[in-house]
Design a protein around this motif. Structure first.
Motif, PDB file in Angstrom:
ATOM      1  N   ILE A   1      27.687  27.626  10.562  1.00  0.00           N
ATOM      2  CA  ILE A   1      28.430  27.658  11.719  1.00  0.00           C
ATOM      3  C   ILE A   1      28.598  29.181  11.807  1.00  0.00           C
ATOM      4  CG2 ILE A   1      30.528  27.181  12.804  1.00  0.00           C
ATOM      5  CD1 ILE A   1      30.641  24.709  10.704  1.00  0.00           C
ATOM      6  N   PRO A   2      28.555  29.740  13.159  1.00  0.00           N
ATOM      7  CA  PRO A   2      28.688  31.181  13.521  1.00  0.00           C
ATOM      8  C   PRO A   2      30.205  31.487  12.938  1.00  0.00           C
ATOM      9  CG  PRO A   2      27.594  30.116  15.407  1.00  0.00           C
ATOM     10  CD  PRO A   2      28.099  28.990  14.419  1.00  0.00           C
ATOM     11  N   SER A   3      30.177  32.691  12.248  1.00  0.00           N
ATOM     12  CA  SER A   3      31.481  33.031  11.626  1.00  0.00           C
ATOM     13  C   SER A   3      32.310  33.388  12.628  1.00  0.00           C
ATOM     14  CB  SER A   3      31.217  34.306  10.889  1.00  0.00           C
ATOM     15  OG  SER A   3      30.358  35.264  11.376  1.00  0.00           O
ATOM     16  N   LEU A   4      32.288  33.914  13.797  1.00  0.00           N
ATOM     17  CA  LEU A   4      33.204  34.214  14.670  1.00  0.00           C
ATOM     18  C   LEU A   4      33.393  33.008  15.775  1.00  0.00           C
ATOM     19  CD1 LEU A   4      31.722  37.918  15.484  1.00  0.00           C
ATOM     20  CD2 LEU A   4      33.688  37.147  13.920  1.00  0.00           C
ATOM     21  N   ILE A   5      33.187  31.751  15.368  1.00  0.00           N
ATOM     22  CA  ILE A   5      33.566  30.579  16.261  1.00  0.00           C
ATOM     23  C   ILE A   5      34.889  30.661  16.810  1.00  0.00           C
ATOM     24  CG2 ILE A   5      34.062  29.316  14.491  1.00  0.00           C
ATOM     25  CD1 ILE A   5      31.702  28.021  17.369  1.00  0.00           C
TER      26      ILE A   5
ATOM     27  N   LEU B   1      23.092  30.972  26.959  1.00  0.00           N
ATOM     28  CA  LEU B   1      22.272  29.714  27.069  1.00  0.00           C
ATOM     29  C   LEU B   1      20.897  30.033  26.629  1.00  0.00           C
ATOM     30  CD1 LEU B   1      23.948  28.247  30.228  1.00  0.00           C
ATOM     31  CD2 LEU B   1      24.460  27.542  27.939  1.00  0.00           C
ATOM     32  N   LEU B   2      20.144  31.077  27.030  1.00  0.00           N
ATOM     33  CA  LEU B   2      19.030  31.286  26.964  1.00  0.00           C
ATOM     34  C   LEU B   2      18.704  31.327  25.410  1.00  0.00           C
ATOM     35  CD1 LEU B   2      17.750  33.443  29.972  1.00  0.00           C
ATOM     36  CD2 LEU B   2      17.307  31.238  29.560  1.00  0.00           C
ATOM     37  N   LYS B   3      19.621  32.156  24.628  1.00  0.00           N
ATOM     38  CA  LYS B   3      19.469  32.121  23.024  1.00  0.00           C
ATOM     39  C   LYS B   3      19.626  30.881  22.491  1.00  0.00           C
ATOM     40  CE  LYS B   3      19.048  37.199  23.103  1.00  0.00           C
ATOM     41  NZ  LYS B   3      20.438  37.833  22.499  1.00  0.00           N
ATOM     42  N   LEU B   4      20.669  30.205  22.875  1.00  0.00           N
ATOM     43  CA  LEU B   4      20.494  28.948  22.198  1.00  0.00           C
ATOM     44  C   LEU B   4      19.187  28.047  22.761  1.00  0.00           C
ATOM     45  CD1 LEU B   4      22.359  26.613  21.105  1.00  0.00           C
ATOM     46  CD2 LEU B   4      23.074  25.999  23.315  1.00  0.00           C
ATOM     47  N   TYR B   5      18.749  28.191  23.728  1.00  0.00           N
ATOM     48  CA  TYR B   5      17.629  27.548  24.010  1.00  0.00           C
ATOM     49  C   TYR B   5      16.363  27.746  23.053  1.00  0.00           C
ATOM     50  CZ  TYR B   5      14.013  25.465  27.056  1.00  0.00           C
ATOM     51  OH  TYR B   5      12.889  24.619  27.536  1.00  0.00           O
ATOM     52  N   LYS B   6      16.006  29.020  23.216  1.00  0.00           N
ATOM     53  CA  LYS B   6      15.050  29.555  22.050  1.00  0.00           C
ATOM     54  C   LYS B   6      15.639  29.505  20.916  1.00  0.00           C
ATOM     55  CE  LYS B   6      12.666  33.984  21.124  1.00  0.00           C
ATOM     56  NZ  LYS B   6      12.642  35.370  21.570  1.00  0.00           N
TER      57      LYS B   6
ATOM     58  N   GLU C   1      18.776  27.003  14.540  1.00  0.00           N
ATOM     59  CA  GLU C   1      20.044  27.406  14.222  1.00  0.00           C
ATOM     60  C   GLU C   1      20.954  27.954  15.277  1.00  0.00           C
ATOM     61  OE1 GLU C   1      19.992  30.565  11.217  1.00  0.00           O
ATOM     62  OE2 GLU C   1      18.647  29.594   9.927  1.00  0.00           O
ATOM     63  N   ILE C   2      22.270  27.646  15.181  1.00  0.00           N
ATOM     64  CA  ILE C   2      23.175  28.197  16.331  1.00  0.00           C
ATOM     65  C   ILE C   2      23.341  29.476  16.435  1.00  0.00           C
ATOM     66  CG2 ILE C   2      25.267  27.795  17.456  1.00  0.00           C
ATOM     67  CD1 ILE C   2      25.776  25.329  15.708  1.00  0.00           C
ATOM     68  N   PRO C   3      22.767  30.030  17.655  1.00  0.00           N
ATOM     69  CA  PRO C   3      22.800  31.649  17.720  1.00  0.00           C
ATOM     70  C   PRO C   3      24.226  32.282  17.565  1.00  0.00           C
ATOM     71  CG  PRO C   3      22.268  30.892  19.790  1.00  0.00           C
ATOM     72  CD  PRO C   3      22.189  29.699  18.724  1.00  0.00           C
ATOM     73  N   SER C   4      24.408  33.396  17.289  1.00  0.00           N
ATOM     74  CA  SER C   4      25.781  33.857  17.073  1.00  0.00           C
ATOM     75  C   SER C   4      26.282  34.299  18.723  1.00  0.00           C
ATOM     76  CB  SER C   4      25.819  35.413  16.341  1.00  0.00           C
ATOM     77  OG  SER C   4      24.836  36.295  16.943  1.00  0.00           O
ATOM     78  N   ASP C   5      25.272  34.345  19.541  1.00  0.00           N
ATOM     79  CA  ASP C   5      25.600  34.845  20.776  1.00  0.00           C
ATOM     80  C   ASP C   5      26.687  33.451  21.739  1.00  0.00           C
ATOM     81  OD1 ASP C   5      23.445  37.095  21.417  1.00  0.00           O
ATOM     82  OD2 ASP C   5      22.854  35.760  19.939  1.00  0.00           O
ATOM     83  N   ILE C   6      26.466  32.392  20.876  1.00  0.00           N
ATOM     84  CA  ILE C   6      27.197  31.371  21.527  1.00  0.00           C
ATOM     85  C   ILE C   6      28.653  31.647  21.525  1.00  0.00           C
ATOM     86  CG2 ILE C   6      28.026  29.974  19.668  1.00  0.00           C
ATOM     87  CD1 ILE C   6      26.383  28.296  22.227  1.00  0.00           C
ATOM     88  N   VAL C   7      29.143  32.423  20.859  1.00  0.00           N
ATOM     89  CA  VAL C   7      30.633  32.912  20.902  1.00  0.00           C
ATOM     90  C   VAL C   7      30.782  33.779  22.008  1.00  0.00           C
ATOM     91  CG1 VAL C   7      30.617  32.851  18.480  1.00  0.00           C
ATOM     92  CG2 VAL C   7      30.366  34.837  19.371  1.00  0.00           C
ATOM     93  N   ASN C   8      29.792  34.099  22.689  1.00  0.00           N
ATOM     94  CA  ASN C   8      29.922  35.055  24.144  1.00  0.00           C
ATOM     95  C   ASN C   8      30.488  34.206  25.207  1.00  0.00           C
ATOM     96  OD1 ASN C   8      29.562  37.308  22.795  1.00  0.00           O
ATOM     97  ND2 ASN C   8      27.033  37.126  23.148  1.00  0.00           N
TER      98      ASN C   8
END
Length: 284
Positions: A102-106, A29-34, A77-84
């Motif tokens: 869109i993150p490749s590992l969605i 969530l923090l990665k998305l915020y930043k 941008e949408i961080p790749s960490d969203i998939v966590n």
């Protein structure tokens, strides 16, 4: 007794508000915020308060199950960490200023039921891993700058009810697997660069209620099988290069009455016959 019950509920609510989210979920969530310039959001997160208080975030236990930040001035941008966020069931970021891809590992978000990234500035392709979201019911990516083709294995999404990809730069043909989605209710593919024919296999999409192919480059004959879709209430397949004849009832179902583009770039109406059985269709 009533006061005791009220006190109990108040205490229970307080505990839920201050319940700890898992470290990995909070980090994502923090990665998305930043990454999306959270300090400039319309409704910001107070990072000093528990995650349960953060706008648009819903928790179940220690896990984030929903993020809804629609129309909240997300820029970046949408961080790749969203998939966590492994328990995420809804990701709604529509109507923002999100760019990138869109993150490749969605497809790692196995519990995802709703993915709405529409009305942003996304580019690149629709990742093939999206076809691994077996619980997905609603996929909305319209009003972006997405290119490439619709993933071939889109038909693996056996619970998909809504697919909205209109106003992008999507090319290629409609994958045959898409026609196998009997759960599909809303299929909006208008204003792209789709080519090829509309398959007679569309007859398998028995739940289809709203169907749009408006403003593409598709050709061939309009399959009469569309008339067998008894739940179809709204359709627009005009401004393609379809040819041949259609029945009167099918033409009346189309919003623009089957207005097509001919080889010279001029608009023409398909021939309409009053007897649907005499309309030109593919050989059995």
């Amino acid at each position: 007794m009533k006061n005791i019950t009220t006190l109990f509920l108040t205490i229970l609510f307080s505990f839920s508000m201050f319940a700890k989210v898992s470290p990995s979920d909070k980090e994502a969530l923090l990665k998305l915020y930043k990454a999306t310039n959270g300090s400039q959001w319309i409704t910001k997160w107070d990072l000093s308060l528990p995650v349960a208080t953060w706008y648009g975030v819903k928790l179940e236990g220690e896990k984030v199950v929903s993020i809804n930040l629609a129309n909240n001035n997300l820029v970046g941008e949408i961080p790749s960490d969203i998939v966590n966020l492994g328990s995420l069931q809804e990701l709604d970021l529509h109507k923002n200023q999100i760019s990138g891809t869109i993150p490749s590992l969605i497809g790692s978000l196995k519990d995802l039921k709703i993915l709405n990234l529409s009305f942003n500035k996304l580019s690149g392709i629709i990742p093939s891993s999206v076809c691994e979201l077996s619980n997905l019911k609603d996929l909305e990516l319209y009003m972006n700058a997405l290119s490439g083709e619709i993933p071939m294995q889109i038909g693996a999404l056996k619970q998909l009810e809504v697919l909205a990809l209109y106003n992008n730069e999507i090319t290629g043909q409609i994958p045959n697997s898409l026609y196998d989605l009997k759960t599909m209710k809303i299929l909006l593919l208008s204003s792209n660069k789709l080519t090829g024919e509309l398959s007679r296999e569309v007859v398998h999409m028995t739940s289809l209620e709203n169907f749009s192919l408006f403003d593409n480059k598709m050709n061939g004959q309009v399959p009469l099988e569309l008339e067998k879709l008894n739940n179809l209430k709204e359709m627009n397949i005009s401004y393609n290069m379809f040819n041949g004849s259609v029945s009167k009832s099918l033409a009346s179902l189309d919003t623009l009455n089957m207005t097509m583009i001919n080889d010279n770039g001029a608009t023409v109406l398909l021939d309409v016959t009053t007897d649907k059985n005499s309309a030109i269709v593919s050989e059995e």
